[in-house]
Design a protein around this motif. Sequence first.
Motif, short mmCIF file in Angstrom:
data_model
loop_
_atom_site.label_atom_id
_atom_site.label_comp_id
_atom_site.label_asym_id
_atom_site.label_seq_id
_atom_site.Cartn_x
_atom_site.Cartn_y
_atom_site.Cartn_z
N HIS A 46 42.59 43.12 36.53
CA HIS A 46 44.17 42.94 36.97
C HIS A 46 44.57 43.26 38.73
N ASN A 47 43.31 44.23 38.88
CA ASN A 47 43.37 44.53 40.10
C ASN A 47 43.49 44.32 41.25
N GLU A 53 42.36 51.33 42.30
CA GLU A 53 41.56 51.09 41.17
C GLU A 53 40.50 50.38 40.96
N LEU A 54 41.28 49.66 41.87
CA LEU A 54 39.55 48.55 41.73
C LEU A 54 38.26 48.50 42.62
N ASP A 55 38.39 49.46 43.88
CA ASP A 55 37.24 50.02 43.62
C ASP A 55 36.73 51.02 43.33
N VAL A 56 36.98 51.82 42.18
CA VAL A 56 36.68 52.08 40.89
C VAL A 56 35.88 50.74 40.47
N ALA A 77 39.34 39.44 39.99
CA ALA A 77 39.76 40.45 40.28
C ALA A 77 41.52 39.62 40.61
N PHE A 78 42.10 39.73 39.71
CA PHE A 78 43.44 38.72 39.73
C PHE A 78 44.75 39.97 40.59
N TYR A 83 47.78 37.83 35.98
CA TYR A 83 46.86 38.06 34.81
C TYR A 83 47.12 37.33 33.33
N ASN A 84 48.29 37.95 33.08
CA ASN A 84 48.56 37.75 31.44
C ASN A 84 48.10 36.17 31.71
#
Length: 434
Positions: A46-47, A53-56, A77-78, A83-84
Amino acid sequence: MVFRTRRLAGASVAVAAATALVAGCATGSGGSTSGADGDTLTLWTHNAGNSTELDVVKKIIKDFNGSQSKYKVKLQAFPQSDYNNSVVAAASARKLPCLLDVDGPNVANWAWGGYLAPIDVSGSEVPLSDQLPSTVGRYKDKVYGFGFYDVSLAFFARKSVLNENDIRIPTMDKPWTKTEFDAALAKLKKSGKFTYPLEMGTGGTGEWWSYAYSPQLQSFGGDLVNRDGYKTASGTLDGKKSVEWATWFRSLVAKGYMSKKSGADPNKDFLAGKSAIQWDGSWNATKNADKLGDDLAIIPPVDFGRGPKIGGASWQWAMSSSCSNKDGAQAWLKFSRQTKYFVDYAKATGTLPGTEATAKQIDGYQPGGKFNELVQFARKYAEVRPVTPAYPYISTEFEKAAQDILSGADPENALGQAAKDIDNNLKTNNYNAG
């Protein structure tokens, strides 16, 4: 409320997850398999739009792909807002990816709906037993997900303001009682120095209402649903203690202690001195400390009679039931469970470290650190939201009732209607059996 920066568990539940409840047990199971093309596994997160956070996530995928030659994980990624909906649509079409993240409160719903398969991460570097309990997603005694972090609610205030008004600064050993808290708000109101003495983010929407206020309801002795079988809300959500909470909650507005609808950035208003005490999350602790320094008081939740309570559970990683390469998916899940990645998440997101070993490596969160209390709040006070597939619907009904109550609705009637609607939903869905 700014969901993107607050890392709030359940922030995007809303209608999509409620739809999952109505869809029933067959939506994500049986029929075709998906999520893998040979040994290439798709991972959804969802990032999108949350680069830190996406980079992690990207780093873990890169390290995993480079650590062996058998499997390859591919990222998609969404935006969190979409996302849901994307997961529900893919589950209906039996086209879920092998790996996906899921909001902690949704784990039971998605497991019951057939979206998720139980996972086995035994033998990982970090045992599940080392984690904050709220960061492990279980349903019917099986593990369906785990997260790298959580968040914690707390009251923030200026020590100088509390001292000036002869208000005791509470501790975990001796938190405020309801009587003390009400008296403190009365003193702060009488001082005339604040637009409102209390800021609790009432301008927020969605899951914030259940996350922020149902722990106070539970501290009064009420709850969102009867947890003994999760078959009825009547007598619990509209019970005596719940009505007492609702009556008190509305009195905060009636007495001018709190706004019926707070501004767009409650934390900014608190730091500007418009409010004296803010009910907020660990996500703003560093910002508050940078601004207020040693004058910042991090205060535990009020004990309204049944002990202090806060919400628990945030985003977690899971494996879809339709994944055609479950060995590969679980290999990635196990690989990701390294202390260094727990550290990376905590540093990147400003969230609570998911293990004590991680906390020791994060400035301010180690034992004795200025933010370690927040970790202790999560360990001692966290109340996981009802572990039932019906939770998204329950949460939506609670939000509506609580908003109506602040707008002047009779507490007993508003909670009674919510309880009745929840009971009807549970009955329609065969009490989430199967």
